[in-house]
Each structure stands twice: as structure tokens, then as C-alpha cells.
Enzyme design. Structure first.
Site, mmCIF file in Angstrom:
data_model
loop_
_atom_site.group_PDB
_atom_site.id
_atom_site.type_symbol
_atom_site.label_atom_id
_atom_site.label_comp_id
_atom_site.label_asym_id
_atom_site.label_seq_id
_atom_site.Cartn_x
_atom_site.Cartn_y
_atom_site.Cartn_z
ATOM 1 N N LYS D 204 0.841 -1.187 0.000
ATOM 2 C CA LYS D 204 0.000 0.000 0.000
ATOM 3 C C LYS D 204 0.877 1.238 0.000
ATOM 4 O O LYS D 204 1.747 1.382 0.863
ATOM 5 C CB LYS D 204 -0.870 0.003 1.262
ATOM 6 C CG LYS D 204 -1.736 1.238 1.395
ATOM 7 C CD LYS D 204 -2.177 1.453 2.835
ATOM 8 C CE LYS D 204 -2.995 2.729 2.967
ATOM 9 N NZ LYS D 204 -3.353 3.028 4.357
ATOM 10 N N VAL D 205 0.638 2.122 -0.949
ATOM 11 C CA VAL D 205 1.352 3.413 -0.954
ATOM 12 C C VAL D 205 0.348 4.550 -1.184
ATOM 13 O O VAL D 205 -0.806 4.302 -1.512
ATOM 14 C CB VAL D 205 2.444 3.473 -2.058
ATOM 15 C CG1 VAL D 205 3.632 2.585 -1.705
ATOM 16 C CG2 VAL D 205 1.871 3.078 -3.410
#
Lengths: 305, 305, 305, 305, 305
Positions: D204-205
């Protein structure tokens, strides 16, 4: 989530949410999803009776992938097998059906009067293979039964801590029981109760006959006029004996029957008696695939009513 | 990497890349590299039968280095032995041939009716000696078999976690079997199936006779007309019984034969029946070196076809 | 097994046969098999410099499978990478090329004067992924170097117990060194020696310049007239400094060069100076595939002489 | 099981069937089941920013059951939260939605320049709560990042052994980065790559801006003309940087937006750029329930295209 | 069992029946039994501030038995203290009142800007002393807080496995907070929320002032017009911040007050704001026994309304 599934989960108040989650997965898979009933395909006959006795009548069943596919395509609630059979297909079928790792088995290469089982799998194996639960057989009646209960205790404690479901195959057997006694009504009810007392979430027993084995029990069955004339009545008694129905009790399909109707009728009796379903191996994989699928379809329809 | 090796690796979906790597090393070593077939030289006779019974007929075989050299020079797929024999040569022959550490053995200093085996090596030993896998013997049929299965479970779990291959010698034996029954077709197929269920990557059994030992099995073999007339047919049945050929099954060479042709013919029957090769000890090291090399050369040529 | 490989193995008398076996696998793989020379493809640039700086110039290199394939098809001795890159392809390429798990890495998102590295893999990971060895970077010259040496000690001890090869990337860096000093001859030789003292089986350093960084060292280099005029002479000095050539020393390829001849010339100097090979990343994967293959082919031919 | 889910599972060849099973559960839950795309509801803002800043704007969100219900009723792929929030509802909602236990969090009661996180949950907790996976945050760019990577290594190794999915929140932060740099394209791509190298199954970014932070990277982005003009192009670059799309990359929803269309447009850009979905907290629970449901519905429709 | 106790127990669905049993014992002891409210006597001042500062004003309080007796005779819900104080009376008062073992404490012999606590008791100690639960203090705001959270994780996991209740003293403190900020409304609510996220069954905080410390929070408090004018309103906000009242929050009595009415008024505000009671030490044991008893009697009456 259906009300019935919610109700069943509510019986397991001492279990953690992990175990409830896996129990819910089992109750929400396949064609019977949400009904509170289960049809499980178990394939440990190869280990228990030998490969030819198990599979020669339907040779595609020698292949471990066959059973995964059969269980998935017919909408079974779960597929149960020992480690080798699960390892052979667990990657290919990951996420397609709940799996149960059978942790112990008996083989028939040495016919002991008081049998026990070999432990050949672990809770860690169940986790790495993605199983919802572990299966374990006990032989109430065997002189070696207490060792089996003790192993079950250890395994069940670990399984519950790690959020898995514990399914106990409770098969009366041993020098203290007559052949007829192994499926006697009193003995079956007793065996189911013991499994539940040992902490099983799901109990598997054989369908009981009307025979009552133990003299002390016989007095009570007669005095209290416990109804045992029909299969449905006997199922009801076993279910009642298993914490008044607050534990999931399922019944094994027994030896291969040539007539589908006999199997369906048994299912109807199980349903009528308040049983939770069938765990049916030989009657599935010892039929040619189309017939097995037809039978399983009929079975599910009987349970879905 | 050949398509056949790729195919064999694809059967082991629950194993990690480490175990696949060591399985690939085994399948890519020696003269049969890439064929999907194996010839393994096992030397545990010294432990099992005593040194004189094993080596006096060919005295150079008393020397552990003799066997390393024989296996390397003939292009065997692997060399398998107990810890002492491996320790004696593992440095000198490091990197020259895949090694298999035999973790347990029986000796014949006490002839039990229901035998078990001593565990005399560990997964850590296999790693420090540079082995591709571990070997473990079970005695299906022995009253003590379940203890052996349970030990195998622990060893196999650790071996798999550390990327090693698990090879199971499955030798029916014990009070419940007749002497003839130890190599009966039904019993051999059953023993191979059990080894696979216990998680073996490679199963080793003896070549079966046409005898069927167990009465319950006999009914099935007759009813289903399972072909058992030729050795190739019997091999095919054993391979089928071992997960429909989705596990590598190899066959032991048995007692010393004077005639090379008999050994070669057995190999051809194994090949024809879909077997994966031989694990052949006494017929190698109990011959003078030149004859052993000639025999192994013939064997490899039979399997390479 | 060639005489040269035997000779190299003989230098590692305190290692167990497991480590020798894996070292032999490394020395017997790919196009340089048996020569005693190595060309290893390392791809940790994504972690160390970021993905775009590493792969944008040759976009297929963003895919971890690209590097496995490149290493296999060009006949590299091994492929080395951090855990994620290895996990992405270890099953698909199992058994096709020796793997080295890089256990620690630095990233350039925070540019410390005295850098250290994150440990992001373990010996257990190396075993489950089927690696022949583990790679570990130290920064001699950094104020934090002793912590890195200490971690290496623990990791190397475990790796050796389990039969793996230990490869140390020894890169002088830190507040105590000038930029020029990081590749100075004295510093490079010193860094290689420290890696060997820490128990490395294989030491990787950068190619040294003729610069001598440390005043105390300078006096000796001048007094003893240590030859350092040519690259081959400097390589010879580094090899001599690493236990008189009794440890395998390989040299990194450094930043991308546009001219293939420069790379080949360096390889020839390494060979001439007694070096054992190259570990060459950016000059491979930052070229289009056909050019990378051509360069690697030239490199191998230079080392095979 | 859809072809797309099968394809995604095929990227994880080094994981055991248990992890694949839980990954499949995630990909087969909620409205996006089978599409290969995910919308996850994460609620760790209470811990990270404090309860009033998180929930005062929509007071029902103070109640942990609110979020379970919202995620279930809108058909999210999973619900992710720290231990207390999950413990509060895991029994009531067992089996209704995949859960992810956030194992570490930062709070804003002390504003460090180089932040780290507190570890407040374990793999055992995830199992007892019935989670499909664990979440872990790293801060690439922080001077303390290497300690975080090292903890992740330990946690991920245990999670993978026990069949859980590892989701890494990779948030660049720390003294070495400008505020703008925290969401720069190069830094985001780098952070995603590092998470994948550390063994994350899902990364997740934050959505990246067109800013390029690092001078060395800037040269490459300009020279290689990496397309970065549109959000879809930037997403594509991040996905490519994460093992050429062979790891699932999802994007956080960021701070609350008043306009639904902005959120939907971001989703469309994620989809267009090959991203795998959103993990969207504040834009859900900081809206009144009907509006949150409407937004999530739009989001799912955007991803389902 | 009252409906209110039942309701409170229903919030703890992830805990085992052992923890629920101990929680129920706490809620059913003393004068407030069954009301869902608690008054706990804590005596850790001796450790925290030194004996003379704690007990000289009322010398009988030097005797650990004094506090047991006071708590029993006044009908407190529980008595909480560090190990030594509990060990001194646990046999004499066994079975007379629920005990809570305080597992960590700070002393004032070194006044750190960023304090932590010493761990001086264990879950095993709590069991051998017959405690219903363990107490643990965290300092949100301290630079060392994450270490404290991590220790709490380990302790809470063990306590829950063994069926104990976990009570967290959450006291904001450290270099990042002003003195006023330690009892600010936003900070108190945040600290209570964090304790609940860390898995506390019961959270203890100080009564908050109307001050709002954090600029980012201030914006929200003003925009959302969070009522904070009266103590009851502030208590209500803290209770809401602690999982919308689904965790038991109790408030400390603070420094000694000369006027009983002030204490009673605070209790009334706690009750009015939905708080679950008080944990009141100095205002009890620093008064002469008759006055302490009178105050506690008034307090209980205020909470019993």
C-alpha cells in the site's frame, strides 16, 4: 449470514473469533451454504483400507486431484483427507473449498483387537495447507482409547488457540465391544457425547442401529422408552446426547450402497432427526463420476429441504 | 531442464522452492539426468545385516569410500547411507553426487516379530553433510508401525521446512503378515500409498509378487480384475496406488542375483510399468567392481530408453 | 570434478561437507563450470538505488523473472538478490541455477554519513528458497561497522552449521574515508582481508584504483614498492591480501559502462591478476537483453581462458 | 475462481497453500470478488491521529462496530484495524468479511523527525481473531527505517509459515525527505519496491504527485522520459516498479475530500494505470453513513469496469 | 447477574470465558456490585512518590494490611497495588476482595523528561496471588512510549490467554507535551483511545480539563463544537473516544483534596458523563481512616444513583 448460521455460531461461546470464522467458512461454503447443514467429502480410505479396496472400482479416484475436483464441482461443504492427499492438490485448489486435515489414521495391515491410530499431521501442517480445521479419530471402547483422548486434548488446545475447527471422528471399537455393539444406539450416543466432552466442535459418528449394547444402558432405554424404532428417532437421540443439539453432529455414509435411494433416505432421516449432515466418502468416490455427482446432488437437495 | 523434470516438480505444489531445488538436483544428476528416472545406490546393509554378510563377498566394499566412488563413476542419481558411512566420505566427494542421509535403521541383533527402527540421524546432520534429502524406513504391518509414522511426521515436517527431499522406504513387515505377504501385490501397493499419505516425496518399495495377502483385498482384486500377471502390470498397479503416479516410486533391487539379465529385466518391467527407477544395493556392492559397473551400466541403459 | 575445483575446496578445511557441497555447486554451474572462476548476476540495485534508477533504461528488467531468465540463459554461475526478487521466481526456476539470498541491504532514501544496512532475510529463508548461500554486506570504515560485523558473525555461524556458503560484499564507506579512499588500493585490500577474517567463503570487493588512502599504509606501499601500476597488479595485491589467494575473491562490475570492451578488459585484468571472477549487475541488466547477453558471453570467454 | 484470481495467485510461487488460500479469500470477497481488484476499509486513524480528529465529524464512527458494519454492508474486500478495534467486533462479525490485523501504529502525541512505530499485535493475535493477514507500516526515509524492516522480516516470516497474507503500508517519511518528497513519484515507486523486496504480498502506498525528489533519480526520469503527466501514468510507473505488476499494489485514499467525484476520478486513474485498488479510510468514515455508502458504491463500480 | 453487567460483558467478544469471569467478579464485588460502576482503591504511591510523601500524613497507611482492610470494609470493587504490597496481605485477605496486580511502576528518584516504567511483576505473579487482573501504565507522549506499548502487548496477550483482566493506566507525559497538556481534553481522549486499541479491558485516565493541546485537534474541536464546558461533558467525550463506551473507562482521583465535596462532585460528573467509576488512592489513604471511610461511602452513593 443466515440466522441459522448465527445460531450455530452462538453455541461456541468459549471459542475465539478465529475458530468461529473458520466454522462460519465451513457453514457458508458449497451448495448448502447458510442452511446449517453440511456434506463433507472425506477421503482417508486409501490409508485406512488400502488403495485397491478404495479406488479400484473407480480408477480415476486413485488421483488425489480427482477428489478436490469432485468436492468443488458438486458444491461440498469441505474436503477432508490425510496430509499426502491434501499436499498433492492444496496449491492447485487454494481458495476453492474449505479443507480439513485428517491428523491421524489407522491402517488395516495389522488387525489389533484394541486399535489406536498413527498421528501423521499437525496443527502447523493444517495452517500451512490453508485448512479451516483438523480431523481426529478416537476409538471409544479400545483399551488404548485414553491415549487417543490425551493426544486429542493437546491437538485441540493448539488448534483452538490458532483459530481452527476441531472435528472428531468418534468410532466405537475394541475388545470390550461386540461387532454389533460398534453401531449400537447407546454406544453411538455415548461416543458422540464423549467427543463433545473432549472439546470437538463437530462430531462425526456412524448411523446407529436399534441395538442397545450395554446392559446397564438397556435398563434405562427400556424404562424411559427412548424412541428408537426409526432411523430419524435414533438420529434424534444421538443429537440430543451431543449436548442437546448444541454441537454439530454429522453422520458417516458407511459402506458403498448400490442403490442411491438408500443413501438419500438416510439423509432424509438424518435431516428429520435433527442431524447436521453427512460425511460421505465411499458412496461418492466408489461410484463413476457422473453417478457420484448425481448422488451428491440428490443428497444436497435432501439436506436443503 | 527437461519437460519431464518440470512435470514431476509440478506435482509437489505444497513444497517450498528449496525442496523443489533438491528434487531437481536429484533428477538432474548422473547418467539418467533429465529422464525423470533414478538409479540410487543405497548402502545400509552393514547396519541392517552386519558387515560380513554384506561385504565379505566383495571385500573392497568394507570401505565407505568404495561406495561413493562406485556411485560417482557409474553415474548414479544419488548415494544413500546411514550417518557413519556418509561422514566417512562426504568431504572427499563433496559436490560430486547427491547424497541421501538414511535417518533410521534396524539391525538384526534381535529378531523381533514386530520390528521398529532406531533413529540415528537428524535433518541437521543431513544439512551439515550436504545431502539433498533424508531417508526413513517404515514397517507397515508391524505392531509398532504407528510410532514410526509419528516420528516420520516430525522429521518430514522439519525436512520440508528446510528444503530437503523426504524419501520413505516402505517395507511391510510384522506379526500380522505372512512372509509371502511382505511382498504381496496388495500389501506393496498399500505400503506405497501409506508412505505417500505420510508426505513422502519419493517412495521406495520392493517389487511385488502376484500374491494377494489380505482376504478383503483379494475380493476386490478378483472382482475388478486388476491386471497382475506380469511384473510390469504389478509395477503399474503400485504406481497407480501411489497417487496415480503423482509421486515418484522407485523399487528396491532385492537380494543378490547371480544373473545380470534378471536385474535388467526387472528394470525393463519397472520402466514399462511406469516406475521411476531402482534403488539397488546388494546387487551392486556384492559384485566385484567391474561386474557391478557393467550391471549398473546396463540398468541405466534400460531406464534411459 | 576438475582439479581446480578440488583445489579450491581444499582451502576450506574448517567447513563441513554441506558448505563444500554448495560451494562445489557454485563452481560447477553455468558456462564457467569447473574453471574455478565465477560470473554472478546480482540484482539488488532496485533496493539500493531505487527501481527507476535501476531499471528504467531497460524496462523488462523491472520484472523479477527477467533476471532469473537472463542468468540461466547466459550460463551465469549464480543469481543473487534480496528476498522479494528471489521469492518471485524461486519456484519457476527451481533447480536451474544456484541462488544466493542477499540478507541485508541499504537504501538511499536517507543518506547517512555512517551507513549501516537493514537485515531483511534469514538463513531459514535461504534454505526454504533453495539457495546455495547467503550474501551479506559490510561497510568497513563506517562508525557502525562493528554492529555489522557482529550480525555477520551470527548469520555466518548459522549458515555454516546448515551447510550454506557465506558471500560477503565488503564495501568501504563512512565518515572516516574520503570518496577516493573508498576504492583505494590499501583500503580495498584491507576490506577484503577483514571479510575473510570474518569467515567469508567468497569475498566481493570493488576494483581498486592506484590511490593509497591511509598515511601509515602509504609508507609501507612506497617502501615495499608494492606493484600497483596496472589493474592486474592491483587485483593481484587484493587477492594476495585475502589469505594469499586461499579465499575466492570476486570483483564488482561497478557503474554502467557504455563500452563493452572496457568491461572485458577489466575481466582480463582480474583473470591476469589471479582474481576469481566478477559479480556484475548494472552492466548486465541496464543493457538491452541482446547486448547484455553479448557482453556476458564475452566476459565468460575472457574468464574461461 | 476467475482466471484473473488464478493469475494473481500464480505470482506467489514461494508461498505455501495456506497463504494462497487467504489471498484467494481476500480476492473473492465483497463486491469486487473475482475481479482482481480490492477496496479495503482501514481504520487506524483513531490511533494515528486521535479519536476526535478521526471521528468527531461523523460521531457514529467512534463505535468500532460501525466500521465492521460499513465494510460488510458496502461489500468491501476486507476491513483492517489495530487490535482493540478488531477485538471489539470480531466475534459479532465472524465469517462476514476478511479481517487484517494492523500490527504496528504510530501516534501523534510526540512528533519525531525520524519516526518509527509501536508494535502492538502479533501473528498469534491475527490467528485467534480469524484474520486473513497482517498489516505492517514502514517509514522508508526515516533514520529508524532499518529497525522497522528488521521487525517486518521476523513478523513476515512467521505470518508466511502460518499461512497468512502480509500487507505492507509503505509511507516515506523522515528527516531526509522534504514534505513534498513524501509523495514524490520517485520516492513512492522506491517505497513500493522496497516493500515488495521485504516480502510483502500486498503493498500500500500513497498516490504519487509528479514531483521527483532525489537528484540522482531526477536525471533518470528526465533522460528516460518516464511518463508522469497524468495520475494514471504515475500509477503505472509505481505498479511497474513493484516487480512489473507481479505484486498487488493498492493506493491509500488520502485526506478527506469533499467532492465524491475527485475520489472516483482517482479510482479510475488507479484502474487505468493498472493499480489493484484502494485502501480508503477517512473518505469513508468521515462522511455520514449514507454518503459513505454512496461513495463506496461508486468506487466499486469504477474498479469493476 | 444484572442486565447492566451482562451488557458490559457482551462488549468483550474476543475474550475467553476466563477473562469474562474475572471481569464479572470485579463488577459484582463490593457496594457497587451489579451497577456496572467501579470504585477501586489503588496504592502504588509508595513506589511512585516515596513512602513519606505517601503515608506520613496518615501513618497507619505505612502498613500494607491497612489498605486491604480499608478496601474490604468500605466495599471497594477491587484493590490494586504493586507486588510487594499485595504479597504482604494476599493470604490474610484471600477471597475477600478482587485484587489487581500493578505490573509496572515509575519512581521519582530520577526525573526523566521522557519517562518509562519498570516492569516488576508478571502474569504468573498475578495468578499465584489470586488477582482478577493486571494493571499496566503507559505514558503516551513520551519518546519511550512505543517500548511501553510493545511490552503491554506481550503482557496483555499472556493475561488474556490465562483469563485475566487487563487494566491500563494511560497517563500522557513526556517531552512533547506541556504540563497543561498532560490533562488536556484532546490528549486524555487520545490516551484513552490508544489504551483501548492496545487491548485494555479497563482504561484509567485522569479527569480532563477543558484545555485542548494539539493544534490539529483544536481545529476539529472548534469546528465540530465538541461540548467541553462541564466536567460531565468532558467525561462523556472521553468515554465516547474509548470505543463509543464499549470499554470500561474509570478516572483517577488525582491529588489529595481537603474538601470531600469536591471529590463527590467529580464522581457525580463522572456518573453523569457516562464514566464507569473512580480509581482513588491518595484521597483515601491520605485521610485518617474514619474520614476516608466517610468519603468512600459518599463516593459509592454518588455512583450508585
Amino acid at each position: 449470514m443466515t440466522e441459522r448460521v448465527r445460531e450455530i455460531l452462538s453455541w461456541y461461546g468459549s471459542d475465539n473469533p478465529g475458530t468461529l470464522t473458520n466454522l462460519a467458512r465451513l457453514l457458508q461454503a458449497g451448495k448448502l451454504a447458510g442452511t446449517g447443514r453440511l456434506v463433507i467429502l472425506p477421503v482417508d480410505q486409501g490409508f485406512e483400507h488400502g488403495p485397491a479396496r478404495s479406488f479400484a472400482v473407480n480408477p480415476p479416484a486413485y488421483d488425489p486431484l480427482y477428489h478436490f475436483r469432485l468436492a468443488v464441482e458438486t458444491g461440498c461443504s469441505a474436503y477432508a483427507a490425510p496430509m499426502g492427499f491434501l499436499e498433492a492438490g492444496a496449491r492447485d485448489f487454494a481458495g476453492q473449498i474449505p479443507l480439513i486435515l485428517k491428523l491421524n489414521s489407522h491402517d488395516t495391515l495389522n488387525d489389533e483387537k484394541d486399535p489406536t491410530q498413527a498421528i501423521h499431521g499437525s496443527v502447523d501442517d493444517a495452517l500451512r495447507l490453508g485448512c479451516v480445521g483438523v480431523g481426529y479419530t478416537i476409538y471409544p471402547g479400545s483399551a488404548l482409547r485414553f491415549g487417543m483422548y490425551d493426544h486429542l486434548r493437546e491437538i485441540a488446545a493448539e488448534a483452538k488457540r490458532r483459530g481452527l475447527v476441531v472435528i472428531v471422528w468418534s468410532y466405537p471399537r475394541g475388545s470390550a465391544l461386540s461387532k454389533e455393539g460398534e453401531t449400537a444406539l447407546d454406544v453411538t450416543a455415548y461416543a458422540a457425547h464423549i467427543a463433545a466432552e473432549l472439546g470437538a466442535h463437530i462430531v462425526k459418528v456412524k448411523l446407529p442401529t436399534a441395538h442397545v449394547e450395554q446392559p446397564e444402558a438397556k435398563k434405562v432405554y427400556e424404562k424411559e422408552k427412548i424412541p428408537a424404532g426409526t432411523l430419524a428417532e435414533r438420529v434424534r437421540h444421538v443429537v440430543q446426547s451431543t449436548f442437546a443439539g448444541r454441537r454439530v453432529v454429522i453422520f458417516s455414509g458407511g459402506a458403498t450402497k448400490t442403490n442411491d435411494d438408500d443413501v438419500i433416505k438416510e439423509a432424509e432421516a438424518i435431516r428429520e432427526g435433527g442431524g447436521f449432515g453427512s460425511i460421505i466418502g465411499r458412496n461418492c468416490f466408489q461410484r463413476p463420476e457422473p453417478q457420484a455427482k448425481k448422488l451428491l446432488d440428490g443428497l444436497m437437495r435432501a439436506f436443503a429441504k
